[in-house]
Design a protein around this motif. Sequence first.
Motif, mmCIF file in Angstrom:
data_model
loop_
_atom_site.group_PDB
_atom_site.id
_atom_site.type_symbol
_atom_site.label_atom_id
_atom_site.label_comp_id
_atom_site.label_asym_id
_atom_site.label_seq_id
_atom_site.Cartn_x
_atom_site.Cartn_y
_atom_site.Cartn_z
ATOM 1 N N GLY A 55 19.317 -2.064 14.001
ATOM 2 C CA GLY A 55 20.503 -2.388 13.211
ATOM 3 C C GLY A 55 20.375 -2.022 11.739
ATOM 4 N N MET A 56 19.492 -1.109 11.435
ATOM 5 C CA MET A 56 19.304 -0.716 10.032
ATOM 6 C C MET A 56 20.577 -0.086 9.469
ATOM 7 S SD MET A 56 16.919 2.691 10.150
ATOM 8 C CE MET A 56 17.717 3.913 9.142
ATOM 9 N N ALA A 57 20.748 -0.237 8.180
ATOM 10 C CA ALA A 57 21.913 0.347 7.502
ATOM 11 C C ALA A 57 21.689 1.846 7.322
ATOM 12 C CB ALA A 57 22.116 -0.327 6.156
ATOM 13 N N TRP A 58 22.714 2.622 7.571
ATOM 14 C CA TRP A 58 22.642 4.065 7.412
ATOM 15 C C TRP A 58 23.256 4.449 6.070
ATOM 16 C CZ3 TRP A 58 21.842 7.893 11.560
ATOM 17 C CH2 TRP A 58 21.259 7.324 12.695
ATOM 18 N N PRO A 59 22.574 5.297 5.311
ATOM 19 C CA PRO A 59 23.165 5.739 4.042
ATOM 20 C C PRO A 59 24.315 6.709 4.303
ATOM 21 C CG PRO A 59 21.128 6.927 4.459
ATOM 22 C CD PRO A 59 21.271 5.907 5.561
ATOM 23 N N THR A 60 25.179 6.812 3.345
ATOM 24 C CA THR A 60 26.255 7.796 3.434
ATOM 25 C C THR A 60 25.723 9.141 2.940
ATOM 26 O OG1 THR A 60 27.067 7.382 1.202
ATOM 27 C CG2 THR A 60 27.989 6.007 2.981
ATOM 28 N N TRP A 61 26.429 10.214 3.292
ATOM 29 C CA TRP A 61 26.023 11.541 2.825
ATOM 30 C C TRP A 61 26.094 11.611 1.303
ATOM 31 C CZ3 TRP A 61 23.157 14.546 5.537
ATOM 32 C CH2 TRP A 61 23.233 14.528 6.916
ATOM 33 N N SER A 62 27.081 10.940 0.709
ATOM 34 C CA SER A 62 27.205 10.986 -0.747
ATOM 35 C C SER A 62 26.033 10.260 -1.407
ATOM 36 C CB SER A 62 28.542 10.407 -1.202
ATOM 37 O OG SER A 62 28.662 9.060 -0.842
ATOM 38 N N GLN A 63 25.544 9.180 -0.796
ATOM 39 C CA GLN A 63 24.362 8.501 -1.336
ATOM 40 C C GLN A 63 23.156 9.435 -1.324
ATOM 41 O OE1 GLN A 63 24.520 5.132 1.432
ATOM 42 N NE2 GLN A 63 24.216 3.778 -0.324
ATOM 43 N N LEU A 64 22.967 10.112 -0.213
ATOM 44 C CA LEU A 64 21.837 11.034 -0.105
ATOM 45 C C LEU A 64 21.974 12.199 -1.074
ATOM 46 C CD1 LEU A 64 21.359 11.140 3.763
ATOM 47 C CD2 LEU A 64 19.878 10.035 2.085
ATOM 48 N N ALA A 65 23.177 12.744 -1.166
ATOM 49 C CA ALA A 65 23.407 13.898 -2.040
ATOM 50 C C ALA A 65 23.211 13.548 -3.507
ATOM 51 C CB ALA A 65 24.805 14.461 -1.805
#
Length: 147
Positions: A55-65
């Motif tokens: 159930g870990m939270a997934w980062p958004t692409w914008s967070q990673l970018a």
Amino acid sequence: MIKFIAITIATGIILPVQIGLNSILGVAGGSMVFAALISFAVGTLGLLAYSLASGMAWPTWSQLASGAPWWSWLGGLIGAFYVTIAVIAGPRIGATVFFSLIVAGQLTGSLILDHFGLLGFTTAPISFGRIVGVILIVLGVFLIRRF
């Protein structure tokens, strides 16, 4: 701290097993590169299953970018390169020599990363003792290979 030391030692123990398993797969499939690809695919599926189950939270692409430079994505290529070289070279030179050389290379690279505090590592200047330690590891590789 002891837990992390134990997990790290256990990981070191099973890495030669990974090379052996991947080599068997490579021989059966006729390609060591294909074996590395399958290894990464199975690993990716395992990590995906764990991520979903935990159930870990997934980062958004914008967070990673916005939070990571483009070159930080090269870790996956380095991993693919390592696994491919391990599958190709490991069976030819033997697990002990292969991992001795890997450790010597890792220590050399680590000295540089620590000395300059690169990639988020704590700064630890190169010292005479650290250089001697790496030289002793390299000498150990020669002893392992020779006897």
